[in-house]
Design an enzyme around this catalytic site. Structure first.
Site: not given
Ligand code: SF4
Length: 279
Positions: A12, A73, A95, A125, A219
């Site tokens: 992702c 995370h 992220c 996370e 996930n």
């Molecule tokens: S929240 Fe998690 S799944 Fe979504 S883009 Fe960020 S790392 Fe990827």
């Protein structure tokens, strides 16, 4: 044999970004470079980074000096403070969508809401989000868990970014029975929702569904679980070596998807192996 591969399979945006940050860091800091915990939940990608020089350390105490990359995370406040106290150079690969969940958690607390996080209590996370709040935080994975919680006057609800939207809706509905006021922020990552919806659509059409990703990847586990609900012949594998020829026998339509931290080279290997075994 028809092989349907999900367009959303694999890295992702957040994982791709974290990998790019780490690959840049190994060039810039060839010595004393560490990632705090696995950068992403994929053992093969983590091993690749280790070979390039980014060593994995699970505790800040194990990092003597140098540079530490914070995983995609997120990291707990306590660990962040430890890194600062030690004078480590910090490269933050968290992220931005995970950071958005942190923002809403803090916003809700500031405004007097108790917080309910829909997620896995022991996922880093969720642990990180909790660490930025003092108290009044509950983590639930199932709607019936709410029976033993509350009642609340003001309840804020958010989700771990990779949770299933369906589960989130069920828990929000259950929370309405336990709180006078409920404020909800949907912090589920859009990429996760798209990946899950596409996986369900494919799983419905095929006779066998293969989900690729780390066994430690929440996930990917959820993705496999969601597929299994519509296609009982769903298998979660990490690499092509785990493919079992018996699964493929007499199957004319096979589906393939992968978790957010699965590198494209692993997906391609699995695809090649399926085609080889079916030829
Ligand atoms: S929240 Fe998690 S799944 Fe979504 S883009 Fe960020 S790392 Fe990827």
């Amino acid at each position: 044999m028809k092989l349907i591969i999900a367009k959303s399979a694999g890295f992702c945006f957040g994982v791709k970004r974290a990998m790019e940050i780490a690959l840049e860091a190994v060039k810039k800091y060839p010595q004393h470079l560490y990632t705090f915990g696995p950068l992403i939940h994929n053992p093969q990608a983590v091993q690749y980074l280790e070979e390039l020089g980014a060593k994995v350390k699970d505790r800040m105490e194990q990092i003597p000096k140098g540079t530490v990359i914070l995983r995609s995370h997120g990291v707990s406040l306590k660990d962040l403070e430890k890194a600062k106290r030690k004078g480590l150079k910090i490269i933050d690969a968290t992220c931005p969508i995970v950071k958005r969940a942190h923002y809403f958690a803090k916003f809700l607390r500031r405004n007097g809401y108790e917080l309910l996080i829909v997620g896995d209590a022991d996922h880093p996370e969720v642990e990180a989000i909790q660490s930025y709040l003092d108290k009044g935080v509950e983590v639930v994975e199932r709607p019936d868990a709410l029976k033993r919680l509350g009642p609340w006057k003001k309840l804020g609800v958010i989700a771990q970014t990779t949770q299933s939207f369906d589960l989130f809706k069920k828990i929000v509905a259950a929370s309405l029975e336990r709180a006078k006021e409920v404020r909800v922020f949907n912090t589920i990552c859009h990429a996760t929702t798209i990946r899950q919806e596409e996986a369900i659509e494919i799983a419905r059409k095929v006779e066998l569904m293969i989900v690729i990703g780390g066994y430690n990847s929440g996930n990917t586990q959820r993705l496999a679980g969601i597929c299994r609900e519509v296609q009982s012949e769903t298998y979660h594998i990490e690499t092509a070596r785990e493919l079992n020829q018996n699964w493929l026998e007499k199957k004319k339509k096979i589906g393939l998807t992968a978790g957010a931290s699965t590198p494209s080279w692993i997906i391609e290997e699995v695809e090649r192996e399926i085609r080889r075994l079916k030829s």
